[in-house]
Design a protein around this motif. Structure first.
Motif, PDB file in Angstrom:
ATOM      1  N   VAL A   4      28.093  32.785  40.123  1.00 44.75           N
ATOM      2  CA  VAL A   4      28.841  33.430  39.042  1.00 44.75           C
ATOM      3  C   VAL A   4      28.467  34.915  38.954  1.00 44.75           C
ATOM      4  O   VAL A   4      29.333  35.782  38.826  1.00 44.75           O
ATOM      5  N   GLY A   5      27.153  35.190  39.045  1.00 42.91           N
ATOM      6  CA  GLY A   5      26.701  36.576  38.979  1.00 42.91           C
ATOM      7  C   GLY A   5      27.244  37.411  40.125  1.00 42.91           C
ATOM      8  O   GLY A   5      27.672  38.561  39.925  1.00 42.91           O
ATOM      9  N   HIS A  43      29.966  36.879  41.796  1.00 42.78           N
ATOM     10  CA  HIS A  43      31.414  37.087  41.586  1.00 42.78           C
ATOM     11  C   HIS A  43      31.660  38.209  40.582  1.00 42.78           C
ATOM     12  O   HIS A  43      32.520  39.080  40.814  1.00 42.78           O
ATOM     13  N   LEU A  44      30.925  38.207  39.497  1.00 42.15           N
ATOM     14  CA  LEU A  44      31.109  39.248  38.484  1.00 42.15           C
ATOM     15  C   LEU A  44      30.690  40.617  39.001  1.00 42.15           C
ATOM     16  O   LEU A  44      31.301  41.646  38.657  1.00 42.15           O
ATOM     17  N   THR A  45      29.661  40.640  39.843  1.00 39.33           N
ATOM     18  CA  THR A  45      29.121  41.916  40.331  1.00 39.33           C
ATOM     19  C   THR A  45      30.102  42.637  41.255  1.00 39.33           C
ATOM     20  O   THR A  45      29.955  43.843  41.494  1.00 39.33           O
ATOM     21  N   ARG A  46      31.102  41.934  41.747  1.00 40.50           N
ATOM     22  CA  ARG A  46      32.113  42.598  42.589  1.00 40.50           C
ATOM     23  C   ARG A  46      32.829  43.707  41.819  1.00 40.50           C
ATOM     24  O   ARG A  46      33.403  44.612  42.421  1.00 40.50           O
ATOM     25  N   VAL A  56      25.823  36.430  28.749  1.00 41.13           N
ATOM     26  CA  VAL A  56      26.592  37.071  29.820  1.00 41.13           C
ATOM     27  C   VAL A  56      28.018  37.341  29.350  1.00 41.13           C
ATOM     28  O   VAL A  56      28.601  38.400  29.643  1.00 41.13           O
ATOM     29  N   ALA A  84      29.741  40.958  29.208  1.00 36.78           N
ATOM     30  CA  ALA A  84      31.021  41.253  29.862  1.00 36.78           C
ATOM     31  C   ALA A  84      32.001  41.890  28.881  1.00 36.78           C
ATOM     32  O   ALA A  84      32.729  42.834  29.230  1.00 36.78           O
ATOM     33  N   ARG A  96      32.601  43.360  33.297  1.00 35.73           N
ATOM     34  CA  ARG A  96      32.219  42.230  34.148  1.00 35.73           C
ATOM     35  C   ARG A  96      31.121  42.605  35.141  1.00 35.73           C
ATOM     36  O   ARG A  96      30.224  41.813  35.425  1.00 35.73           O
ATOM     37  N   GLY A 152      27.521  40.833  35.505  1.00 32.62           N
ATOM     38  CA  GLY A 152      27.062  40.221  36.751  1.00 32.62           C
ATOM     39  C   GLY A 152      25.672  40.685  37.139  1.00 32.62           C
ATOM     40  O   GLY A 152      24.825  39.873  37.539  1.00 32.62           O
TER      41      GLY A 152
END
Length: 257
Positions: free
Chosen positions: A42-43, A45-48, A132, A136, A141, A145
């Protein structure tokens, strides 16, 4: 009439009595790895969506996490405050099983007395989800992440370092960890915390003793010995040490924390 003398229980017997009934190290590690894997995915994915300006959240998290670790350890784990599960598991369990001169596990199942219990895992990962989500909403986001990945990494580091502190010395020697100055410093820091008369007063950080420095609770064994010897020579025992002496177990610490 003779009184039958019962031998003191061995260290292994004492630890066996303190272990959680039905504990499975494989199941615990599997649960931990699964939670870490999901949170990391999940992290990542968000860090993208992260931007360079979001990096501030990493040092901010590290500072807050270090302070939180310190306060939880000092207050909840070494004081009989609500919720008492933390005190029972840590002071009445972990510190009864491992003293400063008996830090090593004798068998793998004894890691039950070292690793975070299930309710601590549930508390950490359960609290992460709304935190989180709030990050966000407030910062984006990408920042959320980075926050999540930093949280997972520091939690894994905490668990891994704490487990290593209780590994047998031959295993640490094979890994050449005791030759590493940084590891030896934090290892000695934690080992001194396991001294029964100092556990409620000093060395509450596990992997980075920053808050211990800030709040004046960092203490090395040589400094403690020197201060103790100076007090003994001058017959000068401060009130804090008198209070500490009153906490000392009457059986030499063999059966009590």
């Amino acid at each position: 009439m003779s009184i039958e003398q019962h031998p003191a229980p061995s260290r292994a017997d004492r630890r066996a009595r303190l272990q959680t009934a039905g504990f499975s190290l494989a199941r615990h590690l599997g649960l931990f790895a699964g939670l870490v894997a999901v949170a990391t995915a999940v992290g990542a994915h968000l860090t993208r969506s992260a931007r360079a300006s979001d990096i501030w959240i990493v040092p901010a998290y590290l500072l807050v996490a270090n302070l939180s670790e310190y306060l939880m350890h000092r207050l909840l784990m070494h004081r009989p405050l609500w919720p008492r599960a933390f005190y029972r598991g840590h002071t009445l369990g972990h510190h009864r099983a491992f003293h400063h001169d008996s830090m090593e596990i004798g068998a793998w199942p004894e890691l039950d007395l070292v690793v975070m219990p299930w309710y601590s895992l549930a508390f950490f990962f359960g609290a992460m989800a709304p935190t989180v989500a709030a990050a966000a909403w407030a910062f984006g986001r990408g920042a959320a992440g980075l926050f999540l990945l930093t949280g997972v990494a520091t939690f894994v580091l905490y668990e891994g370092m704490h487990a290593l502190y209780h590994f047998p010395a031959p295993a640490l020697a094979r890994l050449r960890l005791l030759d590493n100055r940084a590891f030896r410093f934090v290892y000695d820091h934690h080992r001194h915390h396991h001294r029964l008369t100092r556990m409620r007063w000093t060395n509450f950080n596990i992997s980075m003793p920053l808050s211990d420095r800030v709040f004046g609770t960092a203490e090395t064994e040589p400094a403690w010995r020197q201060a103790r010897d100076e007090r003994a020579a001058g017959n000068d025992v401060p009130a804090a040490d008198e209070a500490e002496a009153g906490d000392r177990p009457r059986d030499g610490g063999e059966h009590a924390a």
